[in-house]
Design an enzyme around this catalytic site. Structure first.
Site, PDB file in Angstrom:
ATOM      1  N   GLY A 247      41.287  35.690  28.639  1.00  0.00           N
ATOM      2  CA  GLY A 247      41.760  36.737  27.734  1.00  0.00           C
ATOM      3  C   GLY A 247      40.809  37.897  27.511  1.00  0.00           C
ATOM      4  N   SER A 248      39.952  38.207  28.491  1.00  0.00           N
ATOM      5  CA  SER A 248      39.044  39.341  28.256  1.00  0.00           C
ATOM      6  C   SER A 248      39.792  40.678  28.315  1.00  0.00           C
ATOM      7  CB  SER A 248      37.872  39.318  29.238  1.00  0.00           C
ATOM      8  OG  SER A 248      38.283  39.654  30.533  1.00  0.00           O
TER       9      SER A 248
ATOM     10  N   MET B  32      49.437  33.987  34.596  1.00  0.00           N
ATOM     11  CA  MET B  32      49.578  33.496  35.966  1.00  0.00           C
ATOM     12  C   MET B  32      50.913  32.799  36.208  1.00  0.00           C
ATOM     13  SD  MET B  32      47.031  34.893  37.036  1.00  0.00           S
ATOM     14  CE  MET B  32      45.424  34.897  37.761  1.00  0.00           C
ATOM     15  N   ARG B  33      51.993  33.470  35.834  1.00  0.00           N
ATOM     16  CA  ARG B  33      53.341  32.958  36.114  1.00  0.00           C
ATOM     17  C   ARG B  33      54.164  34.095  36.703  1.00  0.00           C
ATOM     18  NH1 ARG B  33      54.653  27.874  35.972  1.00  0.00           N
ATOM     19  NH2 ARG B  33      56.781  28.334  35.406  1.00  0.00           N
TER      20      ARG B  33
ATOM     21  N   ASN C 119      51.094  45.107  34.255  1.00  0.00           N
ATOM     22  CA  ASN C 119      50.196  44.018  34.662  1.00  0.00           C
ATOM     23  C   ASN C 119      48.882  44.613  35.158  1.00  0.00           C
ATOM     24  OD1 ASN C 119      49.397  41.335  35.513  1.00  0.00           O
ATOM     25  ND2 ASN C 119      49.851  41.950  37.614  1.00  0.00           N
TER      26      ASN C 119
ATOM     27  N   HIS D 196      45.723  43.832  37.871  1.00  0.00           N
ATOM     28  CA  HIS D 196      45.387  43.008  39.032  1.00  0.00           C
ATOM     29  C   HIS D 196      43.988  43.401  39.520  1.00  0.00           C
ATOM     30  CE1 HIS D 196      46.007  40.518  42.520  1.00  0.00           C
ATOM     31  NE2 HIS D 196      45.598  41.511  43.289  1.00  0.00           N
TER      32      HIS D 196
ATOM     33  N   GLU E 159      58.591  41.395  42.803  1.00  0.00           N
ATOM     34  CA  GLU E 159      57.615  40.955  43.802  1.00  0.00           C
ATOM     35  C   GLU E 159      56.234  40.880  43.143  1.00  0.00           C
ATOM     36  OE1 GLU E 159      59.473  43.928  44.342  1.00  0.00           O
ATOM     37  OE2 GLU E 159      61.049  42.598  45.092  1.00  0.00           O
TER      38      GLU E 159
ATOM     39  N   GLU F  24      38.331  46.875  34.731  1.00  0.00           N
ATOM     40  CA  GLU F  24      39.647  46.490  34.200  1.00  0.00           C
ATOM     41  C   GLU F  24      39.732  46.796  32.707  1.00  0.00           C
ATOM     42  OE1 GLU F  24      41.154  42.556  35.220  1.00  0.00           O
ATOM     43  OE2 GLU F  24      39.767  42.456  36.898  1.00  0.00           O
TER      44      GLU F  24
END
Ligand code: GAR
Length: 224
Positions: A21-22, A100-101, A117, A119, A153, A184
C-alpha cells in the site's frame, strides 16, 4: 456581512489494494490537502492480511476487506460484492494501487473512464509481473512507471502519465524497484488530480490532458 463558502465537491475515491500500500499512502497524503480535488473515501483490500490496511486505518480512512477466496472461482460474485461496497459509499473514482486481481469486462465497463491503475514499467513494455527483473534482462536504458485507465486487458488502456528513470549498470531488481517506486509515488497523485479535475479526455485511444504544459521538445545533437 457573513459569506458562506460552500465546500468544493471533491471526488470520492476508493483505493483498491492487495498488499503493502505505498502508492495508496501517496494518494492518501496528497488528498490530505483540502485543496486536492479528491478525497479518499475508503480503502478496499481483497486480502485480509494486506499491510496497507493498517496504514489507512491509522490515517483515519475507512477500510473494507472483501476476501476473494470466499468467492472461489466466481469472479463476478466477488465483483458484485465489491460493486455494492463502492455504491454504498457513493464512489466516483477507483484507483488500483497494487491490486493484484483481474476484473471482468462487466466491472471494467461500469467504471470506464473512472478507474485507473499504476504499473511499474513504461507500458506497453513489460506488462505483468517481475517488471524490474525483465527490464534488466532486456538491457533497457530507461525504465519507469505508468498510470493508465483500466480496460479489460491486463496492464493496458489509455496512458495518462509516465515517469522514466535511467537504468544504471550496477542496478539490481531491488535498486531499480526502489527508484521506480519513488517515481510511482509522484505520478499517481498527479494522475488522480487531473482525473478528479475533469481534465482528461480519451481521443482515439490517446489520453489528452487539458491545460498540460508541454515538456521540452528540443533535442540537442552531441556535436551541438
Ligand atoms: C507497485 O509497484 C505497483 O506499481 C505494482 O504493485 C506495486 C504495489 O506496491 N502494480 C502492478 O504491478 C500492477 N500490474 P504498493 O502496494 O506499495 O503500492
Amino acid at each position: 456581512m457573513s459569506v458562506v463558502i460552500k465546500p468544493m465537491h471533491r471526488k470520492r475515491v476508493a483505493i483498491l489494494i492487495s498488499g503493502r500500500g505505498s502508492n495508496m499512502a501517496a494518494l492518501i497524503a496528497a488528498a490530505a490537502d483540502p485543496a486536492f480535488p479528491a478525497e479518499i473515501a475508503c480503502v478496499v483490500s481483497n486480502r485480509p492480511d494486506a499491510a496497507g490496511l493498517a496504514h489507512a486505518q491509522a490515517a483515519g480512512i475507512e477500510t473494507c476487506v472483501i476476501d476473494h477466496k470466499a468467492f472461489g472461482r466466481d469472479r463476478e460474485a466477488f465483483e458484485r460484492a465489491l460493486a455494492a461496497e463502492l455504491a454504498a459509499r457513493d464512489i466516483d473514482i477507483v484507483c488500483l494501487a497494487g491490486f493484484m486481481r483481474l476484473f471482468t469486462p462487466w466491472f471494467v465497463s461500469h467504471w470506464e473512464g473512472r478507474m485507473i491503475n499504476i504499473h511499474p514499467a513504461l507500458l506497453p513494455a513489460f506488462k505483468g509481473l517481475d517488471t524490474h527483473e525483465r527490464a534488466l534482462a532486456a538491457g533497457v536504458k530507461l525504465h519507469g512507471a505508468t498510470v493508465h485507465f483500466v480496460v479489460p486487458e491486463m496492464d493496458s488502456g489509455p496512458i495518462i502519465v509516465q515517469a522514466a528513470i535511467p537504468v544504471h549498470d550496477e542496478d539490481t531488481p531491488a535498486t531499480l524497484a526502489a527508484r521506480v517506486l519513488a517515481a510511482e509515488h509522484c505520478i499517481y497523485p498527479q494522475a488522480l488530480r487531473w482525473l478528479a479535475e475533469g481534465r482528461l479526455a480519451v481521443v482515439d485511444g490517446r489520453c489528452k490532458i487539458a491545460g498540460a504544459k508541454r515538456s521540452a521538445e528540443k533535442l540537442t545533437s552531441p556535436s551541438s
